[in-house]
Design a protein around this motif. Sequence first.
Motif, PDB file in Angstrom:
ATOM      1  N   LEU A  31      41.705  52.617 -53.748  1.00  0.00           N
ATOM      2  CA  LEU A  31      41.290  51.247 -53.252  1.00  0.00           C
ATOM      3  C   LEU A  31      40.711  51.348 -51.788  1.00  0.00           C
ATOM      4  O   LEU A  31      41.316  51.977 -50.988  1.00  0.00           O
ATOM      5  N   ASP A  32      39.624  50.732 -51.499  1.00  0.00           N
ATOM      6  CA  ASP A  32      39.023  50.732 -50.157  1.00  0.00           C
ATOM      7  C   ASP A  32      39.261  49.215 -50.061  1.00  0.00           C
ATOM      8  O   ASP A  32      38.864  48.237 -50.838  1.00  0.00           O
ATOM      9  N   LEU A  33      39.984  48.811 -49.055  1.00  0.00           N
ATOM     10  CA  LEU A  33      40.246  47.287 -48.479  1.00  0.00           C
ATOM     11  C   LEU A  33      39.662  47.093 -47.271  1.00  0.00           C
ATOM     12  O   LEU A  33      39.522  48.034 -46.230  1.00  0.00           O
ATOM     13  N   ILE A  34      39.009  46.014 -47.063  1.00  0.00           N
ATOM     14  CA  ILE A  34      38.483  45.347 -45.970  1.00  0.00           C
ATOM     15  C   ILE A  34      39.204  44.233 -45.428  1.00  0.00           C
ATOM     16  O   ILE A  34      39.555  43.511 -45.896  1.00  0.00           O
ATOM     17  N   ILE A  35      39.422  44.601 -44.067  1.00  0.00           N
ATOM     18  CA  ILE A  35      40.153  43.238 -43.278  1.00  0.00           C
ATOM     19  C   ILE A  35      39.345  42.135 -43.212  1.00  0.00           C
ATOM     20  O   ILE A  35      38.146  42.189 -42.799  1.00  0.00           O
ATOM     21  N   VAL A  36      40.014  41.160 -43.262  1.00  0.00           N
ATOM     22  CA  VAL A  36      39.510  39.966 -43.008  1.00  0.00           C
ATOM     23  C   VAL A  36      40.250  38.542 -42.618  1.00  0.00           C
ATOM     24  O   VAL A  36      41.511  39.233 -42.366  1.00  0.00           O
ATOM     25  N   VAL A  72      49.291  54.008 -55.207  1.00  0.00           N
ATOM     26  CA  VAL A  72      47.845  54.049 -55.232  1.00  0.00           C
ATOM     27  C   VAL A  72      47.660  54.217 -53.707  1.00  0.00           C
ATOM     28  O   VAL A  72      47.809  53.638 -52.790  1.00  0.00           O
ATOM     29  N   PRO A  73      46.703  55.540 -53.511  1.00  0.00           N
ATOM     30  CA  PRO A  73      46.232  55.721 -52.409  1.00  0.00           C
ATOM     31  C   PRO A  73      45.162  54.569 -51.969  1.00  0.00           C
ATOM     32  O   PRO A  73      44.311  54.374 -52.723  1.00  0.00           O
ATOM     33  N   ALA A  74      45.209  54.257 -50.788  1.00  0.00           N
ATOM     34  CA  ALA A  74      44.076  53.123 -50.171  1.00  0.00           C
ATOM     35  C   ALA A  74      43.749  53.263 -48.898  1.00  0.00           C
ATOM     36  O   ALA A  74      44.418  54.376 -48.112  1.00  0.00           O
ATOM     37  N   VAL A  75      42.398  52.805 -48.489  1.00  0.00           N
ATOM     38  CA  VAL A  75      42.041  52.770 -47.108  1.00  0.00           C
ATOM     39  C   VAL A  75      41.910  51.417 -46.580  1.00  0.00           C
ATOM     40  O   VAL A  75      41.326  50.632 -47.405  1.00  0.00           O
ATOM     41  N   LEU A  76      42.010  51.065 -45.523  1.00  0.00           N
ATOM     42  CA  LEU A  76      42.197  49.669 -44.863  1.00  0.00           C
ATOM     43  C   LEU A  76      41.275  49.870 -43.487  1.00  0.00           C
ATOM     44  O   LEU A  76      41.718  50.584 -42.912  1.00  0.00           O
ATOM     45  N   TYR A  77      40.371  49.068 -43.570  1.00  0.00           N
ATOM     46  CA  TYR A  77      39.492  49.345 -42.434  1.00  0.00           C
ATOM     47  C   TYR A  77      38.677  47.895 -42.064  1.00  0.00           C
ATOM     48  O   TYR A  77      38.727  46.966 -42.996  1.00  0.00           O
ATOM     49  N   GLY A  78      37.864  47.779 -40.919  1.00  0.00           N
ATOM     50  CA  GLY A  78      37.140  46.623 -40.713  1.00  0.00           C
ATOM     51  C   GLY A  78      37.528  46.015 -39.405  1.00  0.00           C
ATOM     52  O   GLY A  78      38.411  46.406 -38.679  1.00  0.00           O
ATOM     53  N   HIS A  79      36.562  45.073 -38.797  1.00  0.00           N
ATOM     54  CA  HIS A  79      36.891  44.508 -37.487  1.00  0.00           C
ATOM     55  C   HIS A  79      36.898  45.379 -36.456  1.00  0.00           C
ATOM     56  O   HIS A  79      37.578  45.259 -35.743  1.00  0.00           O
ATOM     57  N   GLY A  80      36.165  46.574 -36.712  1.00  0.00           N
ATOM     58  CA  GLY A  80      36.181  47.465 -35.596  1.00  0.00           C
ATOM     59  C   GLY A  80      37.276  48.435 -35.427  1.00  0.00           C
ATOM     60  O   GLY A  80      37.472  49.309 -34.595  1.00  0.00           O
ATOM     61  N   ALA A  81      38.349  48.247 -36.336  1.00  0.00           N
ATOM     62  CA  ALA A  81      39.433  49.057 -36.183  1.00  0.00           C
ATOM     63  C   ALA A  81      39.331  50.411 -36.991  1.00  0.00           C
ATOM     64  O   ALA A  81      38.427  50.449 -37.779  1.00  0.00           O
ATOM     65  N   ASP A  82      40.176  51.480 -36.610  1.00  0.00           N
ATOM     66  CA  ASP A  82      40.041  52.598 -37.054  1.00  0.00           C
ATOM     67  C   ASP A  82      40.715  52.514 -38.514  1.00  0.00           C
ATOM     68  O   ASP A  82      41.567  51.916 -38.795  1.00  0.00           O
ATOM     69  N   PRO A  83      39.807  53.276 -39.387  1.00  0.00           N
ATOM     70  CA  PRO A  83      40.607  52.984 -40.737  1.00  0.00           C
ATOM     71  C   PRO A  83      41.963  53.607 -40.926  1.00  0.00           C
ATOM     72  O   PRO A  83      42.442  54.527 -40.238  1.00  0.00           O
ATOM     73  N   VAL A  84      42.724  52.910 -41.756  1.00  0.00           N
ATOM     74  CA  VAL A  84      44.094  53.221 -41.897  1.00  0.00           C
ATOM     75  C   VAL A  84      44.361  53.591 -43.275  1.00  0.00           C
ATOM     76  O   VAL A  84      44.142  52.958 -44.304  1.00  0.00           O
TER      77      VAL A  84
END
Length: 223
Positions: free
Chosen positions: A90-95, A28-40
Amino acid sequence: MSESNIQAEPRTEFGKGAARRIRRADKVPAVLYGHGADPVHITLPGHDTMLALKHGGVNALLNITIEGKTQLALPKQVQRDAIKGFLEHLDLIIVTKGEKVHVEIPVHLVGEPGPDALVVTEHSPVTVEAEATHIPEFIEVSIEGAEVGTQIFAKDLELPKGSTVLLDDDTLIVNITHAPTAEEVEAELETAEAEVGIEHEEPVEVEAAEAAEGEAEEKPEGE
């Protein structure tokens, strides 16, 4: 809420063609982002990700490991195939542990209401603030024996310690009303149809009977 461990891979191919190739490989293609980091941009294992979302629901807590580095993440947006239901993106947000997040929690009703009662869920899911690692899977509301006229508001909801409902206290969540009879439903339907000008043709048997009756009235006496 338990955490699901997901081994991800960096993604270097983009576009619709690349996405199709990823899905054909049960990924599954996805994007991980959040906490000021560039999207991965990453690729997730399809089966493991599906199981994690099935187990944890829309607020599944995921331990995403990419090239030896692990990040906690929550699904922000999940795209599924409209027909087959498989994961498309999926769009995933870092916590982080201890961080407060705003999430949507479904309301689960338990028990049976009193006689002649109709249960109407007016507001679900409910917006809640909770710790990222302690998100309730659902909010349980008992309607056991609830009589007609019973109303349950946001202020009546019981959540685990550390979680807060982000709704006005007087927001109606569940409403117990009178269950209409078959006659009431039919009368309401007829009224609604009349208001919009819907007319039903009479059955063939009725039309035939009326025609025969008309012929009998027109026939001269003595014949």
